[in-house]
Design an enzyme around this catalytic site. Structure first.
Site, PDB file in Angstrom:
ATOM      1  N   ALA A 211       0.833  -1.214   0.000  1.00 47.85           N
ATOM      2  CA  ALA A 211       0.000   0.000   0.000  1.00 47.85           C
ATOM      3  C   ALA A 211       0.869   1.267   0.000  1.00 47.85           C
ATOM      4  O   ALA A 211       0.820   2.068  -0.948  1.00 47.85           O
ATOM      5  CB  ALA A 211      -0.930  -0.017   1.208  1.00 47.85           C
TER       6      ALA A 211
ATOM      7  N   CYS B  53      -6.786  -6.175   2.740  1.00 47.68           N
ATOM      8  CA  CYS B  53      -8.098  -5.909   3.355  1.00 47.68           C
ATOM      9  C   CYS B  53      -9.192  -6.788   2.757  1.00 47.68           C
ATOM     10  O   CYS B  53     -10.190  -7.084   3.398  1.00 47.68           O
ATOM     11  CB  CYS B  53      -8.481  -4.444   3.183  1.00 47.68           C
TER      12      CYS B  53
END
Ligand code: FAD
Length: 449
Positions: free
Chosen positions: A10, A42
């Site tokens: 990320a 996620c």
């Protein structure tokens, strides 16, 4: 100028993309120890449950996408050593074992975090799994397919544990949730966390709170049972270890880069470390809490992206700032949404505030409108001036909207007196005529007056 980024999920991916936009001419190299970059950890619980059928859906961008923007990515390459004085690093090709030296003018460390494992034998037994990297995900998936487990123990009652409880229950497994803390999702105040606990029990999850894992008992080479610290024996043909994570800071620390009180890399508002031109972002870096001013470790995907963007911009010659966090978070388990922002009542007291609080039960739409759902909302404000300090919401209703309004109110330093007159959107399909947050702010205002 040559910029190198270590870690490409990320924060690292975002830093690379931002740096390229800010500085079209800069040489940008990204080293990533895993095979994949830019993926969504996620989304892993939803892939495991089958809700997201294709693993590839979790991969957002590939090395080829980055190459199109003139960003060179080397996957399966682990940075093993940093020499900050000479701006050099040692990089190992994980497939061949060969090492190379590379140099940099600017560096972004985005090495993320890794799962904490209990200090007991058997964590590598067949049937014992974790989630985080794509490798861990693939092992989890293949374990499910191969062992066809019937009963699982999920160890750890943080949000990842609770998401996985849902995934496994949806697959038809009988699930036990084993948490060391007396409260399920202990970031909430006790009465809010109790609602999550009660809800999970109603979903036939066997919730054991205040007990931990002591032993993993194997049979024929695979896990069969979990023994808890209190001596309970739980049958398990799958064990998921979700005990939390710790930041990957070793190469930074060995290179003389300072860590903060939380154990993550200390950075300033520009995401710059104590060494000029070296930045850190994401789960390996520390944040500052915007209400307490204290350091906080906030390992979340949105924060990793925000910080990566700032680090990338600054490494490319810009001057962006990351102002800190309120600790805003949200997740769901089954049909229960759970969210919070700012300080809980407990955290507010620990931080030295004198809090006033209210807890309300509300509908999220007009009560007569089809599909309306309930939510329980707790607001915390400062008794001194009514300034909002935090919000927690639990329920099948629109927790996301409620928490996002509260988070924005925290940013604007609004008091409950201001919030009770907020001009929010209303029509029956979207909200009760007075939104739950307005009602709760009104209750706090009465206390204040
Ligand atoms: P990471 O994702 O940890 O990536 C760092 C990368 O760097 C890794 O691939 C690592 O292998 C690599 N690396 C480490 N050291 C080196 C080295 N020396 N050389 C080369 N490469 C290296 N967050 C949310 O906000 N919302 C959610 O709903 C949510 N759900 C989640 C569900 C799960 C199951 C998990 C595991 C996490 C979830 N998160 C969520 C958290 C979120 O995924 C992380 O905060 C985010 O991935 C952090 O990104 P990062 O880039 O900082 O670190």
């Amino acid at each position: 100028m040559r910029m190198v980024i270590i870690g490409g999920v990320a924060a690292g991916s975002k830093a690379a993309a931002r740096a390229r936009r800010v500085n079209p001419d800069m040489e940008i190299m990204l080293y990533q120890s895993e095979q994949h970059i830019s993926y969504s950890a996620c989304g892993q619980p939803y892939y495991l449950s089958g809700m997201i059928p294709k693993r590839e859906a979790l991969i957002i961008r590939t090395p080829a996408d980055f190459a199109d923007e003139g960003i060179e990515v080397k996957v399966n390459h682990l940075v093993t050593k940093l020499d900050t004085a000479n701006r050099l690093m040692t990089v190992q090709d994980c497939q061949t074992g060969n090492t190379i030296q590379d140099g940099f003018d600017r560096l972004v460390i985005a090495t993320g975090a890794r799962n904490l494992l209990p200090e007991i034998a058997g964590c590598d037994l067949d049937g014992v799994v974790t989630v985080r990297s794509m490798t861990e995900l693939d092992r989890f998936r293949s374990t499910l397919d191969r062992l066809q487990p019937h009963c699982a123990v999920v160890v750890g009652s943080g949000y990842i544990g609770l998401e996985i409880v849902e995934s496994l229950s949806r697959l038809g497994l009988q699930v036990t949730l084993l948490g060391r803390n007396r409260q399920v999702f202990s970031r909430l105040d006790a009465e809010m966390s109790q609602s999550v606990h009660d809800y999970l029990m109603a979903q036939q999850v066997n919730v054991i709170a205040g007990d931990g894992i002591a032993e993993l008992v194997p049979q024929s080479g695979r896990v069969r049972e979990v023994v808890t610290l209190s001596g309970a024996r739980l049958p398990a043909d799958l064990v998921v270890l979700a005990l939390g994570a710790r930041p990957n800071v070793e190469i930074a620390e060995q290179a003389g880069i300072s860590l903060g009180d939380t154990g993550a890399i200390a950075v300033d508002e520009r995401m710059e470390t104590n060494i000029s031109g070296i930045f850190a972002a994401g789960d390996c870096a520390e944040s500052r809490h915007r209400l307490t001013g204290k350091p906080i470790w906030c390992p979340l995907g949105d924060i990793a992206n925000l910080q990566g963007r700032v680090a990338g911009e600054n490494a490319a010659g810009g001057d962006a700032r990351f102002p800190g966090v309120f600790g805003t978070a949200i997740f769901k388990t089954f049909e229960l949404n759970v969210g919070l922002t700012g300080l809980t009542e407990h955290a507010a007291r620990v931080a030295g505030f004198d809090p006033i609080v209210t807890v309300i039960n509300a509908f999220d739409k007009a009560r007569y409108y089809p599909g309306t759902e309930r939510l329980k909302l707790k607001l915390v404000a400062d008794a001194k001036d009514g300034r909002l300090l935090g919000a927690q919401a639990v329920g099948a209703g629109a927790v996301d909207k409620t928490i996002d309004i509260a988070a924005t109110a925290l940013m604007g330093k609004l008091s409950c007196l201001e919030l009770e007159n907020a001009d929010l959107a209303y029509a029956p399909p979207f909200s009760p005529v007075l939104s739950p947050i307005i009602v709760a702010a009104g209750a706090l205002s009465k206390q204040l007056k």
